[in-house]
Design a protein around this motif. Structure first.
Motif, PDB file in Angstrom:
ATOM      1  N   LYS A  37      29.183  -1.875  84.717  1.00 28.60           N
ATOM      2  CA  LYS A  37      28.796  -3.158  84.123  1.00 28.60           C
ATOM      3  C   LYS A  37      29.580  -4.328  84.700  1.00 28.60           C
ATOM      4  CE  LYS A  37      27.162  -1.909  79.513  1.00 28.60           C
ATOM      5  NZ  LYS A  37      27.801  -1.448  78.290  1.00 28.60           N
ATOM      6  N   MET A  38      30.789  -4.057  85.159  1.00 22.14           N
ATOM      7  CA  MET A  38      31.648  -5.126  85.679  1.00 22.14           C
ATOM      8  C   MET A  38      31.151  -5.723  86.977  1.00 22.14           C
ATOM      9  SD  MET A  38      33.986  -5.938  83.756  1.00 22.14           S
ATOM     10  CE  MET A  38      35.026  -6.965  84.772  1.00 22.14           C
ATOM     11  N   LYS A  39      30.329  -4.964  87.700  1.00 20.42           N
ATOM     12  CA  LYS A  39      29.975  -5.368  89.067  1.00 20.42           C
ATOM     13  C   LYS A  39      29.364  -6.763  89.144  1.00 20.42           C
ATOM     14  CE  LYS A  39      27.709  -1.698  89.883  1.00 20.42           C
ATOM     15  NZ  LYS A  39      26.848  -0.664  90.412  1.00 20.42           N
TER      16      LYS A  39
ATOM     17  N   THR B 149      41.353 -10.989 100.225  1.00 25.98           N
ATOM     18  CA  THR B 149      40.498 -10.295  99.242  1.00 25.98           C
ATOM     19  C   THR B 149      41.304  -9.292  98.424  1.00 25.98           C
ATOM     20  OG1 THR B 149      38.487 -10.560 100.537  1.00 25.98           O
ATOM     21  CG2 THR B 149      38.577  -8.650  99.076  1.00 25.98           C
ATOM     22  N   ASN B 150      40.985  -9.220  97.137  1.00 27.08           N
ATOM     23  CA  ASN B 150      41.588  -8.202  96.270  1.00 27.08           C
ATOM     24  C   ASN B 150      40.494  -7.253  95.790  1.00 27.08           C
ATOM     25  OD1 ASN B 150      44.380  -7.803  95.247  1.00 27.08           O
ATOM     26  ND2 ASN B 150      43.293  -7.545  93.320  1.00 27.08           N
ATOM     27  N   CYS B 151      40.722  -5.954  95.959  1.00 20.57           N
ATOM     28  CA  CYS B 151      39.730  -4.964  95.538  1.00 20.57           C
ATOM     29  C   CYS B 151      39.693  -4.829  94.016  1.00 20.57           C
ATOM     30  CB  CYS B 151      40.070  -3.600  96.118  1.00 20.57           C
ATOM     31  SG  CYS B 151      39.874  -3.452  97.887  1.00 20.57           S
ATOM     32  N   ALA B 152      38.601  -4.257  93.529  1.00 16.98           N
ATOM     33  CA  ALA B 152      38.406  -4.076  92.087  1.00 16.98           C
ATOM     34  C   ALA B 152      39.515  -3.218  91.459  1.00 16.98           C
ATOM     35  CB  ALA B 152      37.052  -3.418  91.852  1.00 16.98           C
ATOM     36  N   GLU B 153      39.900  -2.153  92.150  1.00 18.45           N
ATOM     37  CA  GLU B 153      40.905  -1.236  91.593  1.00 18.45           C
ATOM     38  C   GLU B 153      42.248  -1.934  91.434  1.00 18.45           C
ATOM     39  OE1 GLU B 153      38.896  -0.879  94.147  1.00 18.45           O
ATOM     40  OE2 GLU B 153      38.374   1.215  94.524  1.00 18.45           O
ATOM     41  N   ARG B 154      42.619  -2.709  92.466  1.00 13.77           N
ATOM     42  CA  ARG B 154      43.910  -3.421  92.370  1.00 13.77           C
ATOM     43  C   ARG B 154      43.852  -4.513  91.323  1.00 13.77           C
ATOM     44  NH1 ARG B 154      44.925  -5.447  97.895  1.00 13.77           N
ATOM     45  NH2 ARG B 154      42.957  -4.453  98.422  1.00 13.77           N
ATOM     46  N   THR B 155      42.722  -5.178  91.206  1.00 14.47           N
ATOM     47  CA  THR B 155      42.593  -6.194  90.157  1.00 14.47           C
ATOM     48  C   THR B 155      42.860  -5.556  88.791  1.00 14.47           C
ATOM     49  OG1 THR B 155      40.966  -7.398  91.469  1.00 14.47           O
ATOM     50  CG2 THR B 155      41.054  -7.916  89.136  1.00 14.47           C
ATOM     51  N   ALA B 156      42.288  -4.365  88.562  1.00 15.67           N
ATOM     52  CA  ALA B 156      42.470  -3.687  87.268  1.00 15.67           C
ATOM     53  C   ALA B 156      43.939  -3.284  87.062  1.00 15.67           C
ATOM     54  CB  ALA B 156      41.561  -2.466  87.182  1.00 15.67           C
TER      55      ALA B 156
ATOM     56  N   LYS C 152      28.882  -9.328 100.012  1.00 18.44           N
ATOM     57  CA  LYS C 152      27.760  -8.973  99.117  1.00 18.44           C
ATOM     58  C   LYS C 152      27.866  -7.502  98.700  1.00 18.44           C
ATOM     59  CE  LYS C 152      25.228 -12.771 100.485  1.00 18.44           C
ATOM     60  NZ  LYS C 152      26.214 -13.845 100.635  1.00 18.44           N
ATOM     61  N   PHE C 153      29.082  -7.037  98.509  1.00 21.16           N
ATOM     62  CA  PHE C 153      29.361  -5.633  98.182  1.00 21.16           C
ATOM     63  C   PHE C 153      30.169  -5.602  96.880  1.00 21.16           C
ATOM     64  CE2 PHE C 153      31.699  -1.620  98.621  1.00 21.16           C
ATOM     65  CZ  PHE C 153      30.786  -0.766  99.220  1.00 21.16           C
ATOM     66  N   PRO C 154      29.473  -5.684  95.740  1.00 19.24           N
ATOM     67  CA  PRO C 154      30.219  -5.742  94.479  1.00 19.24           C
ATOM     68  C   PRO C 154      30.811  -4.389  94.083  1.00 19.24           C
ATOM     69  CG  PRO C 154      27.859  -5.718  94.055  1.00 19.24           C
ATOM     70  CD  PRO C 154      28.016  -5.752  95.540  1.00 19.24           C
ATOM     71  N   VAL C 155      32.011  -4.431  93.566  1.00 24.67           N
ATOM     72  CA  VAL C 155      32.686  -3.221  93.077  1.00 24.67           C
ATOM     73  C   VAL C 155      33.255  -3.525  91.697  1.00 24.67           C
ATOM     74  CG1 VAL C 155      34.473  -1.483  93.548  1.00 24.67           C
ATOM     75  CG2 VAL C 155      33.322  -2.619  95.464  1.00 24.67           C
TER      76      VAL C 155
ATOM     77  N   ASN D  24      36.184  -6.867  92.586  1.00 27.36           N
ATOM     78  CA  ASN D  24      36.710  -7.395  93.836  1.00 27.36           C
ATOM     79  C   ASN D  24      36.521  -8.918  93.863  1.00 27.36           C
ATOM     80  OD1 ASN D  24      33.968  -6.601  94.050  1.00 27.36           O
ATOM     81  ND2 ASN D  24      34.073  -6.343  96.257  1.00 27.36           N
ATOM     82  N   VAL D  25      37.544  -9.576  94.368  1.00 28.11           N
ATOM     83  CA  VAL D  25      37.561 -11.039  94.452  1.00 28.11           C
ATOM     84  C   VAL D  25      37.853 -11.389  95.908  1.00 28.11           C
ATOM     85  CG1 VAL D  25      38.589 -13.166  93.590  1.00 28.11           C
ATOM     86  CG2 VAL D  25      38.438 -11.168  92.088  1.00 28.11           C
ATOM     87  N   GLU D  26      36.828 -11.923  96.578  1.00 28.66           N
ATOM     88  CA  GLU D  26      36.963 -12.188  98.012  1.00 28.66           C
ATOM     89  C   GLU D  26      37.456 -13.605  98.271  1.00 28.66           C
ATOM     90  OE1 GLU D  26      33.174 -10.977  99.688  1.00 28.66           O
ATOM     91  OE2 GLU D  26      33.754  -8.876  99.476  1.00 28.66           O
ATOM     92  N   ASN D  27      37.736 -13.855  99.540  1.00 32.05           N
ATOM     93  CA  ASN D  27      38.249 -15.159  99.953  1.00 32.05           C
ATOM     94  C   ASN D  27      37.703 -15.468 101.341  1.00 32.05           C
ATOM     95  OD1 ASN D  27      40.446 -17.061 101.195  1.00 32.05           O
ATOM     96  ND2 ASN D  27      40.820 -17.055  99.002  1.00 32.05           N
TER      97      ASN D  27
END
Ligand code: THU
Length: 132
Positions: free
Chosen positions: A12-14, A51-58, A23-26, A42-45
């Motif tokens: 659901k977070m994607k 860029t920070n991946c979804a796992e590291r953001t969590a 254009k690669f949501p995680v 994931n939060v890109e720049n």
């Protein structure tokens, strides 16, 4: 919370991912031992390396919320991929910093299949704070 629910939370977070470049949501969902779920995307720049991946953001959000090494019970990762989407190598190293090797990691694919593996399987021979 069971693994299907955790995977669903990641899925659901994607739609909150910030992915104008790839254009690669995680989405990621991190289950804490107290039952709390902390999500990440994931939060890109425009400077792609920022860029920070979804796992590291969590994981980083959990640390910022006061959780510590050993408080983590499981993580689920979801992308729109045909194959199971595994964490990148940098995220594996970050997971190894805070999570036990036996921690379950739930990978999923667009068909909603779930592959359960451990952090040890994902990152064998992890570099940790070895004694000198
Ligand atoms: N990405 C993640 O968020 N997690 C992974 O496990 C693999 C890659 C992101 C980084 C980038 O925003 C996009 O996916 C394409 O590499």
């Amino acid at each position: 919370m069971n693994k299907e629910q955790l995977v669903e939370s990641a899925r659901k977070m994607k739609n909150r991912a910030y992915v104008p470049y790839s254009k690669f949501p995680v989405g990621a969902a991190l289950l804490l031992k107290d039952g709390t779920v902390i999500n990440g995307v994931n939060v890109e720049n425009v400077s792609f390396g920022a860029t920070n991946c979804a796992e590291r953001t969590a994981i980083f959000t959990a640390i910022a919320n006061g959780y510590k090494k050993g408080d983590f019970q499981a993580i689920a990762v979801s992308g729109d991929t045909m194959d199971f989407l595994p964490p990148c190598s940098i995220c594996r190293q970050v997971l190894a910093e805070f999570c036990l090797p036996d921690m379950p990691v739930y990978l999923t694919n667009e068909k909603k299949d779930i592959l359960e593996i451990t952090l040890r399987e994902l990152l064998p021979y992890a570099f940790t704070d070895l004694e000198m």
